[in-house]
Design an enzyme around this catalytic site. Structure first.
Site, PDB file in Angstrom:
ATOM      1  N   THR A  22       0.761  -1.166  -0.051  1.00  0.00           N
ATOM      2  CA  THR A  22       0.154  -0.071   0.014  1.00  0.00           C
ATOM      3  C   THR A  22       0.992   1.394   0.051  1.00  0.00           C
ATOM      4  O   THR A  22       1.960   1.175   0.741  1.00  0.00           O
ATOM      5  CB  THR A  22      -0.957  -0.037   1.214  1.00  0.00           C
ATOM      6  OG1 THR A  22      -1.997   0.785   0.838  1.00  0.00           O
ATOM      7  CG2 THR A  22      -0.301   0.265   2.445  1.00  0.00           C
ATOM      8  N   CYS A  28      -3.252   8.059   7.619  1.00  0.00           N
ATOM      9  CA  CYS A  28      -4.000   6.826   7.641  1.00  0.00           C
ATOM     10  C   CYS A  28      -3.058   5.590   8.206  1.00  0.00           C
ATOM     11  O   CYS A  28      -1.753   5.837   8.482  1.00  0.00           O
ATOM     12  CB  CYS A  28      -3.926   6.184   6.224  1.00  0.00           C
ATOM     13  SG  CYS A  28      -5.289   7.169   5.290  1.00  0.00           S
ATOM     14  N   HIS A  45      -5.440  -0.620   4.931  1.00  0.00           N
ATOM     15  CA  HIS A  45      -5.244   0.721   4.753  1.00  0.00           C
ATOM     16  C   HIS A  45      -6.485   1.506   5.181  1.00  0.00           C
ATOM     17  O   HIS A  45      -7.578   1.750   4.549  1.00  0.00           O
ATOM     18  CB  HIS A  45      -4.864   1.085   3.265  1.00  0.00           C
ATOM     19  CG  HIS A  45      -4.441   2.677   2.965  1.00  0.00           C
ATOM     20  ND1 HIS A  45      -3.213   2.967   2.197  1.00  0.00           N
ATOM     21  CD2 HIS A  45      -4.608   3.924   3.747  1.00  0.00           C
ATOM     22  CE1 HIS A  45      -3.043   4.160   2.287  1.00  0.00           C
ATOM     23  NE2 HIS A  45      -3.901   4.558   3.018  1.00  0.00           N
TER      24      HIS A  45
END
Lengths: 160, 141, 138
Positions: A22, A28, A45
């Site tokens: 990711t 995040c 994620h």
């Protein structure tokens, strides 16, 4: 095969030649889990700490929030054969991308990590290793053959 | 002094209570009738007491977070939870104020009646903690 | 091999946090004994075999530093691995404690920090979590 995980998304794998990856984790959180015996792994994620701020969104996509996304990650791994007591969990992200952390009013990155730690503590899971906070973006990948998690920060790779 | 109090309180609520506290404006006071107070007395370079006052409503949530357990939350453990929070905040704040080399002795936390809450503390940290309030008051003799 | 553990802290909440951390850390935990102060701890050490002690410093009746001194003076107990878990932030006091051959964990602590200290002092390899009771989301 490279499996790319987008924002508010997750992938589970049982294939040794897969790499889950990711990109651009800011505030995040990227969370990997890996069962080295069953060779089952997953990467999620996650964007925001709690689903209660927007239950409609959480119902549409539970992977957006820590409190609804992380249970989905574990349950999907159990289905693929992973056992909770063997699962190794690693965390990256939770940064504050403002120039100065004090001006980051909402501190979403920090909130995400506190919420995650609370959820894991209540569910008897400890974090194996983590790299969170600061003010840079991270790319995170999980090698399904070895369980190795690699972080890429400013084009420099480190093992988490 | 106030900054040290804020830092110790915020760190403790985050690490021990898994909560996200933010500084609160002074005019928005705690309702003393709906809150609970504990005091930790200390001796060292200077002596006095630190009082932690928090809204009743948040106490069971704090306890459940800290213990990682929603069951077994009797009154005794609730008092113990706020006492331990006060103890940890006090233990962290004092050397931050007095200097890293100073040694303080902390007494066991005691519940404090509302009427025993004296005025004019040396420093106050006022926090909003997830829709509830918490104050840390430092008194120096 | 499972470890028998003694947790010494005047706060019941803190004793329970430490116990939970050990049980989910992947260590094989045997009996867990809890004491509210140094005096109770010495009684338990006399009656039971303990492999690891986690000790608070500020406690009524007998504080942690006195307890550690008594343990180190006793030939039967002098080698006992000890982790101090305390709010103590004074550098002078921490140096004084470390000289007694203990690990030091500062409160508030993340459970992962305590796990690492215990692995280090006991020399046990990382294992898998064993605690399975309770209400879980996952």
């Amino acid at each position: 095969m490279k499996q790319v995980i987008g924002i508010a998304d997750m992938k589970i794998s049982t294939k040794a030649d897969d790499v889950l990856i990711t990109y651009a984790l800011g505030s995040c959180l990227g969370i990997t889990v890996y069962d080295p015996v069953a060779r089952v792994g997953g990467l999620i994620h996650i964007m925001l700490p709690v689903s209660t701020v927007n239950p409609a969104k959480a119902a549409a996509n539970p992977l957006m929030f820590v409190d609804t996304g992380v249970p989905e990650l574990f349950k999907a791994c159990y289905k693929a054969g992973a056992k909770k007591e063997r699962m190794v969990l690693k965390v990256a992200g939770g940064a504050s991308l403002q120039k100065n952390e004090d001006t980051d009013q909402f501190q979403i990155g920090k909130r995400n990590f506190i919420m995650l730690r609370k959820l894991l503590w209540k569910n008897n899971v400890l974090i194996k290793s983590f790299d969170v906070g600061e003010n840079f973006s991270r790319t995170m990948s999980l090698d399904m053959a070895t369980g190795e998690v690699v972080l890429k920060i400013n084009n420099k790779e480190t093992i988490l | 002094m106030e900054q040290a109090l804020y830092q110790a309180a915020i760190l403790t609520f985050e690490e021990l209570g898994f909560m996200f506290p933010v500084e609160r404006l002074p005019e928005n006071d705690i309702e003393t009738d709906d809150s609970v107070r504990v005091s930790v007395k200390f001796n060292g370079k200077f002596s006095g007491q630190m009082v932690l006052q928090i809204d009743n409503a948040i106490l069971p949530i704090l306890a459940s977070n800290m213990l990682g357990d929603d069951e077994h939350l009797g009154d005794e453990i609730l008092f113990d939870v706020i006492g331990e929070l006060a103890n940890v905040i006090c233990g962290n704040a004092l050397p931050a104020i007095a200097g890293k080399q100073e040694i303080f002795h902390l007494e066991a936390p005691q519940l404090l009646e509302k009427s025993n809450l004296t005025k004019n503390p040396a420093a106050i940290a006022r926090l909003d903690v997830e829709e509830s309030k918490a104050d840390v008051l430092l008194y120096i003799n | 091999m499972s470890l028998n553990v003694l947790i010494v802290d005047d706060s019941a909440a803190m004793r329970s946090i430490i116990q939970k951390t050990l049980q989910i850390s992947g260590l094989e935990i045997g009996n867990v004994y809890q004491a509210k102060n140094g005096e109770e701890a010495l009684e338990m050490l006399e009656e039971n075999w303990v492999d690891l002690a986690l000790v608070d410093i500020n406690m009524p009746v007998m504080d942690g530093e006195t307890l550690i001194n008594r343990i180190r003076e006793n030939p039967d107990l002098s080698e006992l691995p000890i982790v101090v878990v305390s709010t103590e932030s004074s550098e002078a006091r921490i140096i004084q404690l470390r000289a007694k051959d203990v690990e030091f964990i500062h409160k508030p602590f993340a459970p992962e920090i305590l796990r690492e200290a215990v692995f280090q002092i006991t020399g046990v390899e990382h294992g898998t979590s064993t605690l399975s009771s309770g209400n879980f989301d996952f």
